[in-house]
Scaffold this active site. Structure first.
Site, PDB file in Angstrom:
ATOM      1  N   LEU A  64    -126.647   1.122  -7.929  1.00  0.00           N
ATOM      2  CA  LEU A  64    -126.108   2.350  -8.530  1.00  0.00           C
ATOM      3  C   LEU A  64    -124.730   2.013  -9.111  1.00  0.00           C
ATOM      4  O   LEU A  64    -123.717   2.051  -8.416  1.00  0.00           O
ATOM      5  CB  LEU A  64    -125.995   3.464  -7.486  1.00  0.00           C
ATOM      6  CG  LEU A  64    -125.344   4.773  -7.956  1.00  0.00           C
ATOM      7  CD1 LEU A  64    -126.145   5.418  -9.083  1.00  0.00           C
ATOM      8  CD2 LEU A  64    -125.195   5.758  -6.799  1.00  0.00           C
ATOM      9  N   ALA A  65    -124.734   1.638 -10.390  1.00  0.00           N
ATOM     10  CA  ALA A  65    -123.473   1.270 -11.037  1.00  0.00           C
ATOM     11  C   ALA A  65    -122.698   2.537 -11.381  1.00  0.00           C
ATOM     12  O   ALA A  65    -123.271   3.520 -11.866  1.00  0.00           O
ATOM     13  CB  ALA A  65    -123.751   0.453 -12.302  1.00  0.00           C
ATOM     14  N   HIS A  66    -121.389   2.520 -11.109  1.00  0.00           N
ATOM     15  CA  HIS A  66    -120.564   3.694 -11.390  1.00  0.00           C
ATOM     16  C   HIS A  66    -119.107   3.295 -11.289  1.00  0.00           C
ATOM     17  O   HIS A  66    -118.771   2.231 -10.764  1.00  0.00           O
ATOM     18  CB  HIS A  66    -120.875   4.825 -10.409  1.00  0.00           C
ATOM     19  CG  HIS A  66    -120.511   4.493  -8.987  1.00  0.00           C
ATOM     20  ND1 HIS A  66    -121.202   3.566  -8.255  1.00  0.00           N
ATOM     21  CD2 HIS A  66    -119.531   4.946  -8.178  1.00  0.00           C
ATOM     22  CE1 HIS A  66    -120.658   3.472  -7.043  1.00  0.00           C
ATOM     23  NE2 HIS A  66    -119.624   4.299  -6.976  1.00  0.00           N
ATOM     24  N   ALA A  67    -118.237   4.147 -11.781  1.00  0.00           N
ATOM     25  CA  ALA A  67    -116.798   3.965 -11.603  1.00  0.00           C
ATOM     26  C   ALA A  67    -116.200   5.343 -11.365  1.00  0.00           C
ATOM     27  O   ALA A  67    -116.926   6.346 -11.365  1.00  0.00           O
ATOM     28  CB  ALA A  67    -116.176   3.296 -12.826  1.00  0.00           C
TER      29      ALA A  67
ATOM     30  N   VAL B  11    -116.673   7.968  -5.234  1.00  0.00           N
ATOM     31  CA  VAL B  11    -117.700   8.866  -5.787  1.00  0.00           C
ATOM     32  C   VAL B  11    -119.001   8.067  -5.849  1.00  0.00           C
ATOM     33  O   VAL B  11    -118.973   6.850  -5.809  1.00  0.00           O
ATOM     34  CB  VAL B  11    -117.355   9.368  -7.202  1.00  0.00           C
ATOM     35  CG1 VAL B  11    -116.122  10.247  -7.186  1.00  0.00           C
ATOM     36  CG2 VAL B  11    -117.158   8.212  -8.159  1.00  0.00           C
TER      37      VAL B  11
END
Lengths: 148, 90
Positions: A64-67, B11
Site C-alpha cells: 500500500l504505497a502512500h505518503a 496515515v
C-alpha cells in the site's frame, strides 16, 4: 461512504517493474493520470519507503504505497498496479509483491473512511489473488465493489 | 486501556491496523481506545499506551517504551490480530 473512484486511468495491469522503485513509480503515474496527484507525490511515496523500509507491504503480495497529505494531492485517489513478475520490497514475511495499491488523501481526516473501506475489501483473503489475476479493469473494480 | 497503531506516515497503513484492531477488540469484548500515529510521534502517542501495534519493519524505529510491542505481519488477517492482541492483553 465509498472508496475513491477507480477509472481505467488509475489501473495498470500486468505491468513490468524491475524493482520496487519502478513499481511505486508505476502506481504514482496511475494516480497522476487519474488526476489525483502531481509527480512530487510519487517521489514522496518512494521517500517514505527509503526512510522507513518495506512496512507498506501490509499483507502477503500486497503493498500500500502512500505518503502524507500535501499540496501535491489534488483530490483523494486510489490506483492499482499488478505486476507481470512480482518484485521484492524487502519485507521479511510478505514479499514478493504482485499487487501495488497507491493511496492519496488530501487531509488526515479524509483517510479514515477510505482505509476502513479498504479493510472491508481486503479482510477477504481472496481479494489479493483476484486482483493479481485480473485481466481487465472491470474485474479489478468488481473486487473493490464487492463489499460496497 | 490504550492501543497505538504505528506507521511511517501516520496515515494509510496505521489506519488499517486501527480499524482492524477495533474490530478484533469488539470480537473479544474488550473495551480499549485505539489511535493511529506515525513513528515520529510514537513517544507522545504511546506514553500511556499498553500496546503498540506495528510492522516488523518499524520495530527498531520505535525506541524505548513501556508498552508491549506487538508485530503484525498480515494487516488483513483478523485471526492473527486476535491471537496476538489476546496474548498481549491477557
Amino acid at each position: 461512504m465509498s472508496l475513491p473512484p477507480l477509472p481505467n486511468s488509475a489501473i495498470d495491469l500486468g505491468a513490468d517493474a524491475g524493482t520496487w522503485r519502478d513499481a511505486v513509480r508505476l502506481v504514482g503515474n496511475a494516480l497522476e493520470r487519474s488526476g489525483a496527484t502531481e509527480t512530487s507525490y510519487t517521489d514522496r511515496m518512494i521517500e517514505v519507503i527509503d526512510e522507513f523500509g518495506a512496512y507498506i507491504v501490509i499483507a502477503p503480495g500486497l503493498a500500500l504505497a502512500h505518503a502524507r497529505p500535501g499540496s501535491d494531492v489534488l483530490r483523494e485517489g486510489l490506483a492499482v498496479v499488478t505486476l507481470a513478475e512480482p518484485v521484492a520490497f524487502g519485507h521479511p514475511h510478505n514479499d514478493p509483491v504482485s499487487v501495488v495499491l497507491g493511496l492519496a488523501v488530501p487531509t488526515p481526516e479524509t483517510h479514515v473512511t477510505t482505509v476502513a473501506q479498504l479493510a472491508n475489501v481486503f479482510n477477504d483473503a481472496s481479494a489479493i489473488p483476484a486482483i493479481a489475476a485480473a485481466t481487465t479493469p472491470d474485474e479489478v473494480r468488481r473486487v473493490f465493489d464487492a463489499d460496497n | 486501556m490504550k492501543i497505538v497503531a504505528i506507521c511511517g506516515a501516520g496515515v494509510g497503513t496505521s489506519g488499517i491496523l486501527k480499524v482492524n484492531a477495533e474490530r478484533v477488540l469488539k470480537r473479544l469484548d474488550i473495551d480499549a481506545e485505539v489511535t493511529a500515529s506515525d513513528v515520529a510521534g510514537v513517544a507522545d502517542a504511546a506514553a500511556d499506551a499498553q500496546v503498540i501495534l506495528t510492522s516488523p519493519e518499524l520495530v527498531d524505529k520505535i525506541g524505548k517504551t513501556f508498552a508491549d510491542v506487538v508485530i503484525i505481519e498480515n494487516y488483513f488477517d483478523l485471526d492473527e490480530l486476535e491471537r496476538k492482541l489476546e496474548k498481549a492483553l491477557g
